[in-house]
Design an enzyme around this catalytic site. Sequence first.
Site, mmCIF file in Angstrom:
data_model
loop_
_atom_site.group_PDB
_atom_site.id
_atom_site.type_symbol
_atom_site.label_atom_id
_atom_site.label_comp_id
_atom_site.label_asym_id
_atom_site.label_seq_id
_atom_site.Cartn_x
_atom_site.Cartn_y
_atom_site.Cartn_z
ATOM 1 N N GLY A 108 47.265 -24.854 58.890
ATOM 2 C CA GLY A 108 46.666 -23.998 59.905
ATOM 3 C C GLY A 108 45.222 -23.636 59.675
ATOM 4 O O GLY A 108 44.603 -23.050 60.539
ATOM 5 N N CYS A 109 44.665 -23.937 58.504
ATOM 6 C CA CYS A 109 43.296 -23.499 58.213
ATOM 7 C C CYS A 109 42.587 -24.539 57.384
ATOM 8 O O CYS A 109 43.034 -24.868 56.296
ATOM 9 C CB CYS A 109 43.318 -22.167 57.479
ATOM 10 S SG CYS A 109 41.674 -21.625 56.977
ATOM 11 N N GLY A 110 41.474 -25.038 57.889
ATOM 12 C CA GLY A 110 40.733 -26.072 57.188
ATOM 13 C C GLY A 110 39.675 -25.536 56.266
ATOM 14 O O GLY A 110 38.931 -26.304 55.671
ATOM 15 N N LEU A 111 39.551 -24.205 56.115
ATOM 16 C CA LEU A 111 38.525 -23.635 55.257
ATOM 17 C C LEU A 111 39.125 -22.860 54.091
ATOM 18 O O LEU A 111 38.420 -22.138 53.401
ATOM 19 C CB LEU A 111 37.608 -22.699 56.069
ATOM 20 C CG LEU A 111 36.798 -23.367 57.178
ATOM 21 C CD1 LEU A 111 36.000 -22.318 57.947
ATOM 22 C CD2 LEU A 111 35.860 -24.419 56.614
ATOM 23 N N CYS A 112 40.425 -23.016 53.853
ATOM 24 C CA CYS A 112 41.064 -22.287 52.767
ATOM 25 C C CYS A 112 40.434 -22.672 51.434
ATOM 26 O O CYS A 112 40.208 -23.843 51.168
ATOM 27 C CB CYS A 112 42.558 -22.606 52.713
ATOM 28 S SG CYS A 112 43.437 -22.148 54.200
#
Length: 264
Positions: A108-112
């Site tokens: 769900g998140c590409g900047l984790c």
Amino acid sequence: MDDATLDNLAPSQAVRTQAGTEHILANEVPLAITLNGVNHAVMMVSPYQLEAFIIGFLLTEGIILHHRDIHDLEFISQQNAIIANVTLANRCHQPWQEQRRNLAGRTGCGLCGIESLEAAIPKLPPLPTSELPNIDALMSLRAQLPAWQKLNQHCGALHAAFFANMQGEIQHASEDVGRHNALDKLLGWHHRQSNPTGMMLVTSRCSIELILKMVRTYNPTLITLSAPTVLAVEQARHYQLNLIHLPYQQQPRVYAASACSTLD
């Protein structure tokens, strides 16, 4: 290896409900990526099109500049997970070590895992100006999508990314449980085809991460089936990326156009 699956990790499998009915569900597995023997990231992925994913992921992370910067790539199945052992070219190893970060990958998140605002929104050179596709080519895309989403038809719950030529003919599709992963797989495939001219389409919403992936791989046109965020529009304009929303049964909406043109 691109379309192949590992023996014990298929992209989908049958699962019974509590009532005893059987349904085919998408598989989601951890993929541990090691670069020159050093752990880099763990991503949750569909175990499918993995070679294209590794290429696209490393390109969009800015770790490699060309797929030939990967000197060796080996996938190892370990219980219900996969290890990708990547051997990088020497010219990529030192820059990667200098900017190395721990990345806990999620669908769900590409900047984790990013540790600074500068890393979240890096300064990249703008794309060269490019013309928008014509409206007939755009309007022809939706009807083609179901035939290309093989896995999604089989089990559902998958995002997809597509490459189409400027005439609006889809040439390739990538699917994954993660929207970022689907685009990475497509960009990895596209790079190995010597970057033919065309446009990318994603079934998901468009956020800043997808814009940056397009810019890092020098792809000029992104089409989304769901609306973009405000920041995505701002960054698309900044980087001269053509950003088009294709609503259901409505005319395309051009949010950014590098050549300041309108649809024909």
